[in-house]
Motif scaffolding. Structure first.
Motif: not given
Length: 387
Positions: A53-78
């Motif tokens: 369960t703890g490892l899954a929570a960490a991976e979930q946070q990593i995925q959330d950070l990845g999506r946030q970085l992708a959104d930031v990158h898309a905004q910067q590209s725009h």
């Protein structure tokens, strides 16, 4: 034609330079946009195994950070895309201004050459462009024009010298023929046919002599040698011309309206200006109808000292009137008095007027006849006064 050509070439250079700068800017911005981008990688969600369960929570946070970085990158590209488009619009305007400036700099020597060439006429062929600077295409063009002007000047000088020399040389045989006629007629009891023939020959010799005199005056006026400049009264010259032709005016029963003013002064060669006035008055008398009229006036206005001679007659064609300043041009063979005209009168008037920096206007009057207007620079009356 010159202005249209220059504007067309300038427009072409402007478009060419602008297209080059704008194209370079587009390529540069496109490369910057492409190189600033990065591949976005997504993290696939996995079902955490039991007991992790703890490892899954960490991976979930990593995925959330990845999506946030992708959104930031898309905004910067725009934002980068919007900024690139804005920069492209600015660069388009700058490229047009820069292209126009460079085109003007490139064409400036050509405009100077064109302006200098326009100021050169048949009366100042001695002037040259004399372009300085590096030996390039523009200087080669200017040197070529200077060479052409030099050849034209030599040709004009040779032509005027030939006319003057030929006129002088022909006076000697004319004088010899006139003397021979006088000797033949002076013999005791000359034959009637000899006297009649001598009279006709004298008339023709006078016409040839008058023609040669016209050639000499025309060559001198076109040469522009006006060393004997002085203040001259146009009104005084008109009175002298009318007095000299009083017999012809009376013979044709012409009505002369004299509106000359004695204070109409100009500056120039007294001999040439006197010949100019004589020719204008003579033209109005010779090419007039019986019991016709002549109106002569002199005066000053904003353009200078003016001499106006108007005469009556039939309605003339303006296209034909415009050609009267050319030697031997007449308005038809049936024009009154053309058999006694050398055909050089108004061409001499035009040459003398131009040599004095004036303007000549020849207009066909709507109700018939001819209008001759001469405008010369005004001269202030000083101690050096002629007539």
């Amino acid at each position: 034609m010159g202005k249209q050509w220059s504007a067309t070439v300038g427009r072409r250079f402007t478009i060419l330079y602008s297209a080059g700068f704008l194209g370079s800017g587009i390529v540069l911005l496109a490369l910057t946009y492409l190189m600033s981008g990065s591949r976005r990688t997504g993290v696939a969600p996995e079902q955490p195994p039991p007991g992790r369960t703890g490892l899954a929570a960490a991976e979930q946070q990593i995925q959330d950070l990845g999506r946030q970085l992708a959104d930031v990158h898309a905004q910067q590209s725009h934002q980068l895309l919007v900024g690139s488009l804005s920069a492209l619009v600015v660069m388009a305007g700058v490229s047009l201004l820069l292209g126009r400036f460079l085109a003007g700099r490139v064409l400036r020597p050509l405009r100077l050459i064109t302006a200098a060439t326009r100021r050169i006429s048949a009366e100042n062929l001695h002037r040259r462009l004399a372009v300085t600077g590096p030996v390039d295409e523009v200087k080669e063009l200017a040197d070529t024009v200077d060479g052409l002007l030099e050849r034209l000047e030599a040709s004009f000088v040779a032509q005027r010298r030939f006319v003057g020399n030929a006129s002088h040389e022909l006076r000697t045989p004319l004088a010899t023929m006139r003397a021979s006629l006088d000797v033949a007629v002076a013999k005791p009891e000359p034959a009637a046919q000899t006297v009649a023939l001598a009279g006709r020959l004298r008339t023709e010799l006078d016409r040839v002599d008058h023609l040669l005199d016209g050639f000499l005056v025309l060559a001198r006026a076109q040469h522009g040698a006006l060393a004997d400049r002085s203040s001259v009264s146009l009104g005084g010259l008109v009175r002298e011309a009318l007095t000299a032709r009083a017999t012809d005016i009376t013979a044709k029963r012409l009505t002369v309206g004299d509106e000359t003013r004695p204070d109409t002064w100009t500056r120039g060669s007294t001999a040439l200006l006197s010949r100019m006035v004589e020719n204008v008055v003579d033209n109005a008398i010779v090419h007039n109808q019986e019991s016709g009229w002549i109106r002569i006036s002199t005066g000053h206005d904003d353009t200078g000292a003016r001499l106006v001679v108007e005469s009556g007659g039939r309605v003339l064609d303006q296209a034909g009137v415009d050609r009267l300043t050319e030697p031997f041009e007449r308005l038809g063979a049936d024009r009154t008095g053309s058999e006694r005209s050398s055909g050089l009168g108004l061409s001499v008037v035009a040459a003398i007027t131009e040599a004095h920096g004036g303007r000549l206007a020849l207009l066909a009057r709507p109700d018939g006849g001819l209008y001759v207007g001469v405008t010369l620079p005004t001269a202030a009356v000083s101690g050096e006064v002629t007539r």
